[in-house]
Design an enzyme around this catalytic site. Sequence first.
Site, PDB file in Angstrom:
ATOM      1  N   TYR A 294       0.858  -1.189   0.000  1.00 46.46           N
ATOM      2  CA  TYR A 294       0.000   0.000   0.000  1.00 46.46           C
ATOM      3  C   TYR A 294       0.890   1.234   0.000  1.00 46.46           C
ATOM      4  O   TYR A 294       1.842   1.315   0.775  1.00 46.46           O
ATOM      5  CB  TYR A 294      -0.898  -0.011   1.242  1.00 46.46           C
ATOM      6  CG  TYR A 294      -1.771   1.212   1.434  1.00 46.46           C
ATOM      7  CD1 TYR A 294      -1.529   2.092   2.493  1.00 46.46           C
ATOM      8  CD2 TYR A 294      -2.826   1.498   0.572  1.00 46.46           C
ATOM      9  CE1 TYR A 294      -2.319   3.220   2.680  1.00 46.46           C
ATOM     10  CE2 TYR A 294      -3.633   2.627   0.758  1.00 46.46           C
ATOM     11  CZ  TYR A 294      -3.368   3.481   1.814  1.00 46.46           C
ATOM     12  OH  TYR A 294      -4.150   4.607   1.999  1.00 46.46           O
TER      13      TYR A 294
ATOM     14  N   ASP B 290       9.274   2.601  -0.773  1.00 43.65           N
ATOM     15  CA  ASP B 290       8.276   3.243   0.089  1.00 43.65           C
ATOM     16  C   ASP B 290       8.583   2.814   1.527  1.00 43.65           C
ATOM     17  O   ASP B 290       8.169   1.745   1.964  1.00 43.65           O
ATOM     18  CB  ASP B 290       6.867   2.825  -0.338  1.00 43.65           C
ATOM     19  CG  ASP B 290       5.822   3.372   0.631  1.00 43.65           C
ATOM     20  OD1 ASP B 290       4.622   3.188   0.371  1.00 43.65           O
ATOM     21  OD2 ASP B 290       6.219   3.972   1.660  1.00 43.65           O
TER      22      ASP B 290
ATOM     23  N   LYS C  52       5.175   8.854   8.863  1.00 41.36           N
ATOM     24  CA  LYS C  52       4.998   8.268  10.195  1.00 41.36           C
ATOM     25  C   LYS C  52       6.056   8.730  11.207  1.00 41.36           C
ATOM     26  O   LYS C  52       5.973   9.839  11.737  1.00 41.36           O
ATOM     27  CB  LYS C  52       4.913   6.744  10.071  1.00 41.36           C
ATOM     28  CG  LYS C  52       3.693   6.280   9.227  1.00 41.36           C
ATOM     29  CD  LYS C  52       3.603   4.791   9.131  1.00 41.36           C
ATOM     30  CE  LYS C  52       2.556   4.364   8.116  1.00 41.36           C
ATOM     31  NZ  LYS C  52       1.193   4.268   8.640  1.00 41.36           N
TER      32      LYS C  52
HETATM   33  P1  KE4 Z   1      -0.494   8.178   4.864  1.00 40.36           P
HETATM   34  O1  KE4 Z   1      -1.035   8.921   3.668  1.00 40.36           O
HETATM   35  O2  KE4 Z   1      -1.586   7.357   5.528  1.00 40.36           O
HETATM   36  O3  KE4 Z   1       0.286   9.039   5.837  1.00 40.36           O
HETATM   37  O4  KE4 Z   1       0.573   7.122   4.321  1.00 40.36           O
HETATM   38  C1  KE4 Z   1       0.205   6.216   3.321  1.00 40.36           C
HETATM   39  C2  KE4 Z   1       1.139   5.020   3.371  1.00 40.36           C
HETATM   40  C3  KE4 Z   1       2.135   4.913   2.428  1.00 40.36           C
HETATM   41  N1  KE4 Z   1       3.005   3.871   2.448  1.00 40.36           N
HETATM   42  C4  KE4 Z   1       2.915   2.902   3.389  1.00 40.36           C
HETATM   43  C5  KE4 Z   1       3.882   1.763   3.367  1.00 40.36           C
HETATM   44  C6  KE4 Z   1       1.909   2.967   4.379  1.00 40.36           C
HETATM   45  O5  KE4 Z   1       1.809   1.971   5.303  1.00 40.36           O
HETATM   46  C7  KE4 Z   1       1.005   4.044   4.388  1.00 40.36           C
HETATM   47  C8  KE4 Z   1      -0.117   4.165   5.404  1.00 40.36           C
HETATM   48  N2  KE4 Z   1      -0.269   3.076   6.291  1.00 40.36           N
HETATM   49  C9  KE4 Z   1      -1.606   2.850   6.786  1.00 40.36           C
HETATM   50  C10 KE4 Z   1      -1.597   1.602   7.656  1.00 40.36           C
HETATM   51  N3  KE4 Z   1      -1.241   0.452   6.984  1.00 40.36           N
HETATM   52  C11 KE4 Z   1      -2.104   4.025   7.532  1.00 40.36           C
HETATM   53  C12 KE4 Z   1      -3.322   3.772   8.381  1.00 40.36           C
HETATM   54  C13 KE4 Z   1      -4.557   4.323   7.744  1.00 40.36           C
HETATM   55  O6  KE4 Z   1      -4.692   4.228   6.491  1.00 40.36           O
HETATM   56  O7  KE4 Z   1      -5.398   4.842   8.512  1.00 40.36           O
END
Ligand code: KE4
Length: 427
Positions: A144, A239, A267
């Site tokens: 993701y 990523d 994060k």
């Molecule tokens: P954000 O846009 O949520 O800050 O980051 C996206 C993203 C990009 N790359 C990786 C590897 C990620 O895990 C994420 C976001 N992770 C999710 C949980 N697996 C965030 C939690 C959520 O979507 O509420």
Amino acid sequence: MKRERSLELFKEAQEIIPGGVNSPVRSGKSVGMDPFFVKRGKGAYIYDADGNAYIDYVLSWGPLILGHAHPSVVDAVKSAAEGGLSFGTPTELETRLAEKIVELVPSVEMVRLVNSGTEACMSALRLARAITGRDMVIKFDGCYHGHADSFLVKAGSGVATLGIPGSPGVPEGLARLTLSLPFNNSETFERAMDDLGDTVACVIVEPVAGNMGCMPPGEGFLESLRQRCTSHRALLIFDEVMSGFRVALGGAQELYNITPDITCLGKVIGGGLPVGAYAGPRKYMERIAPSGDVYQAGTLSGNPLAVAAGLATLSELDRESFRILDERCRRLFEGLLALAGEAGIAASINQVGSMGTLFFTDSEVHDFESSSNTDTGLYNGFFREMTQRGAYFAPSKFEASFMSLAHGDEEIAKTLDAAREALRAMA
Ligand code: KE4
């Protein structure tokens, strides 16, 4: 455990916020449990609206590597706030955070700060397309990269068929520019690159994946990505929004000694406030406006409070921190595995640094398919039983769980005691 107040708050929220949450995975839908509303956190613990305490293994989905409300992070945000919240001009601390990232992440010479991991990944994609003049993107099933259209793409029907929209609202034409391949399958990837390699702008991967449960790279997989991207002059994007400052001080690229062309971060670098970043060698990053012609912008990018929280967080981390995190996280997950065995429940674990997942299966989990085939009912049952006993793991088997430096021997012991009872109740 009573949760009346959370239930009231959830009902209220559902009236005016889609699903009652501002991000789907918080809804607890996939584990069949309404979410509790948190009032505060401290160290390894969060406390909900009914006063229940939980040892927190979600940690806001990764950012809180020091635990909740770490004094030096809170103090840094307080003093930044006393000076004003946002200026829309450059501030010195943004340079200091960029310097810290350059110091710690091996492949990085230059950094652009944004507000989320999504923004980091979508901007990195635009940069890769600009640099190569190509449109195709290769990603991997189960990885993701945020919710930008090009990444909300499902693997086509056949392995090498072009992407189909993973969500309504994603245009077919755009989805077709993304090819999603099986993670940890070098052979399929190499075949695809042999066919399409010269049309590929970039290959984007979570080098340690955390969105299909914790999924380390198999032997030679990252090397294969690096080698084929180099030979076809496509860019390799790591990523590391989740793995960065979570699996090692220098992230997965340090742990596995692979040099990506562009790195996405998020994060931990915000310490709980909204910060994302994309970064890499000067020759690429100077293409970003205003030094270059690739446009990307953001009102609150580099926000003083968020940057203060990120810098205070990174300043607390060193190599010893990651030795401690890896040892404790391994001890926790090996303990959970042993307890599942004692209860006669088939399980396996993946753990890298301070992230891990307990899968309910009798086989090894190495990609999205094997993760999907693990027992969802048992995972959801484990989640509910553990939450009832005051240990909050990721509310989906497709998420990773995390530890912080605030999770000590006491928290591990309490969690394993809860797990012994929970797994017995499930058997
Ligand atoms: P954000 O846009 O949520 O800050 O980051 C996206 C993203 C990009 N790359 C990786 C590897 C990620 O895990 C994420 C976001 N992770 C999710 C949980 N697996 C965030 C939690 C959520 O979507 O509420």
